[in-house]
Every structure is written in C-alpha cells, then in structure tokens.
Design a protein around this motif. Sequence first.
Motif, mmCIF file in Angstrom:
data_model
loop_
_atom_site.group_PDB
_atom_site.id
_atom_site.type_symbol
_atom_site.label_atom_id
_atom_site.label_comp_id
_atom_site.label_asym_id
_atom_site.label_seq_id
_atom_site.Cartn_x
_atom_site.Cartn_y
_atom_site.Cartn_z
ATOM 1 N N ARG A 278 40.387 56.501 59.866
ATOM 2 C CA ARG A 278 40.304 57.810 60.505
ATOM 3 C C ARG A 278 38.892 58.393 60.360
ATOM 4 N NH1 ARG A 278 43.220 61.917 58.609
ATOM 5 N NH2 ARG A 278 43.498 62.843 60.679
ATOM 6 N N PHE A 279 38.288 58.166 59.189
ATOM 7 C CA PHE A 279 36.922 58.661 58.972
ATOM 8 C C PHE A 279 35.931 57.956 59.903
ATOM 9 C CE2 PHE A 279 32.840 58.100 56.721
ATOM 10 C CZ PHE A 279 32.430 59.423 56.677
ATOM 11 N N GLN A 280 36.083 56.655 60.023
ATOM 12 C CA GLN A 280 35.196 55.893 60.902
ATOM 13 C C GLN A 280 35.365 56.303 62.366
ATOM 14 O OE1 GLN A 280 36.271 51.871 59.933
ATOM 15 N NE2 GLN A 280 35.008 51.822 58.061
ATOM 16 N N ALA A 281 36.562 56.759 62.700
ATOM 17 C CA ALA A 281 36.821 57.207 64.068
ATOM 18 C C ALA A 281 36.459 58.673 64.277
ATOM 19 C CB ALA A 281 38.297 56.986 64.417
ATOM 20 N N GLY A 282 35.968 59.320 63.207
ATOM 21 C CA GLY A 282 35.561 60.717 63.315
ATOM 22 C C GLY A 282 36.717 61.688 63.289
ATOM 23 N N LEU A 283 37.864 61.289 62.736
ATOM 24 C CA LEU A 283 39.058 62.138 62.737
ATOM 25 C C LEU A 283 39.249 62.891 61.428
ATOM 26 C CD1 LEU A 283 41.528 59.645 64.455
ATOM 27 C CD2 LEU A 283 40.260 61.537 65.518
ATOM 28 N N THR A 284 38.436 62.574 60.414
ATOM 29 C CA THR A 284 38.573 63.273 59.131
ATOM 30 C C THR A 284 37.198 63.391 58.488
ATOM 31 O OG1 THR A 284 39.800 63.303 57.033
ATOM 32 C CG2 THR A 284 38.954 61.172 57.762
ATOM 33 N N SER A 285 37.090 64.212 57.471
ATOM 34 C CA SER A 285 35.800 64.463 56.826
ATOM 35 C C SER A 285 35.540 63.479 55.693
ATOM 36 C CB SER A 285 35.781 65.883 56.261
ATOM 37 O OG SER A 285 36.704 66.002 55.182
ATOM 38 N N ARG A 286 34.289 63.432 55.285
ATOM 39 C CA ARG A 286 33.926 62.580 54.152
ATOM 40 C C ARG A 286 34.585 63.099 52.870
ATOM 41 N NH1 ARG A 286 31.023 58.829 51.944
ATOM 42 N NH2 ARG A 286 29.919 59.153 49.963
ATOM 43 N N LEU A 287 34.741 64.399 52.766
ATOM 44 C CA LEU A 287 35.385 64.969 51.586
ATOM 45 C C LEU A 287 36.824 64.479 51.473
ATOM 46 C CD1 LEU A 287 35.292 66.852 49.162
ATOM 47 C CD2 LEU A 287 35.923 68.743 50.676
ATOM 48 N N SER A 288 37.535 64.448 52.603
ATOM 49 C CA SER A 288 38.926 63.960 52.597
ATOM 50 C C SER A 288 38.969 62.496 52.208
ATOM 51 C CB SER A 288 39.558 64.153 53.974
ATOM 52 O OG SER A 288 39.645 65.529 54.292
ATOM 53 N N LEU A 289 38.000 61.705 52.690
ATOM 54 C CA LEU A 289 37.948 60.286 52.342
ATOM 55 C C LEU A 289 37.701 60.106 50.847
ATOM 56 C CD1 LEU A 289 37.941 57.329 53.242
ATOM 57 C CD2 LEU A 289 35.478 57.540 53.618
ATOM 58 N N LEU A 290 36.772 60.892 50.291
ATOM 59 C CA LEU A 290 36.488 60.790 48.863
ATOM 60 C C LEU A 290 37.696 61.207 48.020
ATOM 61 C CD1 LEU A 290 32.826 62.177 48.642
ATOM 62 C CD2 LEU A 290 33.581 59.809 48.380
ATOM 63 N N GLN A 291 38.397 62.203 48.455
ATOM 64 C CA GLN A 291 39.593 62.638 47.721
ATOM 65 C C GLN A 291 40.670 61.552 47.737
ATOM 66 O OE1 GLN A 291 40.262 66.312 49.844
ATOM 67 N NE2 GLN A 291 39.313 67.555 48.227
ATOM 68 N N GLN A 292 40.780 60.857 48.867
ATOM 69 C CA GLN A 292 41.743 59.764 48.950
ATOM 70 C C GLN A 292 41.302 58.593 48.075
ATOM 71 O OE1 GLN A 292 44.601 60.367 50.954
ATOM 72 N NE2 GLN A 292 45.276 58.783 49.550
ATOM 73 N N GLU A 293 39.985 58.394 47.996
ATOM 74 C CA GLU A 293 39.458 57.341 47.122
ATOM 75 C C GLU A 293 39.729 57.682 45.654
ATOM 76 O OE1 GLU A 293 35.275 54.935 46.250
ATOM 77 O OE2 GLU A 293 35.328 56.554 47.725
ATOM 78 N N LEU A 294 39.605 58.961 45.311
ATOM 79 C CA LEU A 294 39.909 59.400 43.949
ATOM 80 C C LEU A 294 41.383 59.139 43.623
ATOM 81 C CD1 LEU A 294 38.982 60.836 41.348
ATOM 82 C CD2 LEU A 294 39.627 62.998 42.425
#
Length: 321
Positions: A278-294
Amino acid sequence: MKRLLWTLALLVPALAQPLPEALKKAPEVAAVVTARLEYEMRQKDLARTLQDPLRTPLAELQARQAEALAKARLERALAQAESDIVSAYAQAREAGLQVALAAKALEIAELGLRAAEVRLKGGGATSLDLLEAQNRVLEARKNLEAAKRGEESALAALANLVGPWKPEAVEALPPLPQEELVETLLQAHADLLNLRQSLELLRFQRGLLDESFAPRKDIEALEDQAKTLEENLKNLERSLRVGLKARFAQLSPLLQGVKTAEEAYRAAKERYQAEEKRFQAGLTSRLSLLQQELTLLQAGLSLEQAKHAYLKAYYGLLASR
C-alpha cells in the motif's frame, strides 16, 4: 598478555552463532571442570583400591560409592552449565531484539516530531502537540540507551560462560520428552544417590556387627540411623518427584505457546507486507508503514521469548538431577 587478548576479543564484533554451538562450551565451564577433576581423582582412587590385594570389602564399597557419586555430580554440573548457557543466550538474544525495537520506536518518534513541526508551521498543530512529540523523542532515546546497556550486560554475562558470542535466532526446538524422563532424572539425582549410598554403607556396617562381640546399643544405633535415612530418602524422593513433575507439566503449555506466537508472527508479517504494498502504491504514509514494522518486530520478539521460555524450562528440567 592473555588478559590483553581477552579484552581485544571482547572488542571485536562477534559473528552470529547458533545455540547448539554455544552448548558445546558447557564442558569448559569452571564448575564442570572442577567436577571432572574430582571424578577423575575418584576413578584413580577406585583403580588403586581394586589393585590392592589386601583391600577390604568396606574399602572397596566406599571407593565405588565415591566414584559413582562424583560421576553423578559431574553429570549434574554439565546439565546445569547447559541450562545456564541457555538462559544467558536467551537473555542476550532478547536484549538485542529490544535494541532493534527501541531503535525503530525512536525512528517513529522522530518522524512524528518532524510531522508535528510541519503541522505547526501550517497551523494544523499547537505548540503543545509539538512539545508532546519532543517528549516522545526524548523518551524513545532514553529507552534506546537503556536497551543498549541491557544488551551489553547480557552479552557480557554470556561471554563469561562461552566467550565472545553474538546469539542468533533459535530455529529448532527439542521435542517434548516422554514422561519417563521424571523417573530417569530421579534415579540419576546426585542428592538421592548420596542418601542411598549412606544407607547402603550403614547396612553394610550393620552386617559386620554381631551381638556375640558388639554391644547391643551399637547395633541398635546403626539400625536407628538406617531407619532415619530410609525416611529421609523417601521424603526427599517424594519432594523431588513432585517438583520434577511440576517442571515437566510446564513444557507442553510452553510449547503450545510457541505455536501461538508463530501464528501471531505470521499474521503480523502478512499485515506488514500488505502495508508495504500500500505504501509503494501511495495509499498509506511512511509513518503507518513504520508503525506496522514496529508491530512486526514486537511479534518477532514475542516469538523468540516463547521459544526461549520453552528452552529454559526444558534445560532447567534436565539440570534437576
């Protein structure tokens, strides 16, 4: 010179090494070395006793008992060293994961701070929002420093047992043992063996006495001591069996906990992979991606902790001998 080489070894980053390799270091632990020397000495004493043509049955019995007890204590020292290594290895591995978690949390906090600064300039946030974001960064930095100190301490404790070592994730776990292991450990228990030998020795000494030449009070004293030892032996065996059964009963739920943690980790990994797309497709923010990584890192830590809990219980049971 040796001290200098040891210090330099601690400063060199160690390659990740698996737990089975660390366990091979157990025979080198000081307590095991001491127990082995004692066993070897008792072996020599027994050999000398058996070579003596004038040896008495009592001397032979005592020499055999001393050799058997030293062997049991050596086996216990080795099992305890393995248990200690597993515990130190697990603590060091988890401490490293805690550092990774804290570093990721700091990255998220710093990104949140930059976002708060941008919103403040644009009128979308207040100075209080900015202050809270700054406090979160400060707290995250403190947590990271604490995690690093914890890792250094855990690695030092592990190094005291096996030398400089960087633990890696545990892949395979030992299977659940059979319930017969409890009785096997009881038979091998050094404390029980010591009492059995004392009882055997008393009975042997009683057999050497006869009322025709020994006072009745001496015979009765030995018999009373034997009865006391028999009772002590029964009580200790009963107590140890209860403790061993309780330890054994912990293993199955802990192994089930590993399976549950594995499922949770797989789910977290799938969510992260979906969020990444979703991040690569521009559908979510980097912050959301980092939170999911956490979240994924936290699930990974929980999985490792579940594995370590089973391993510590497993090797702790084996050391109860």
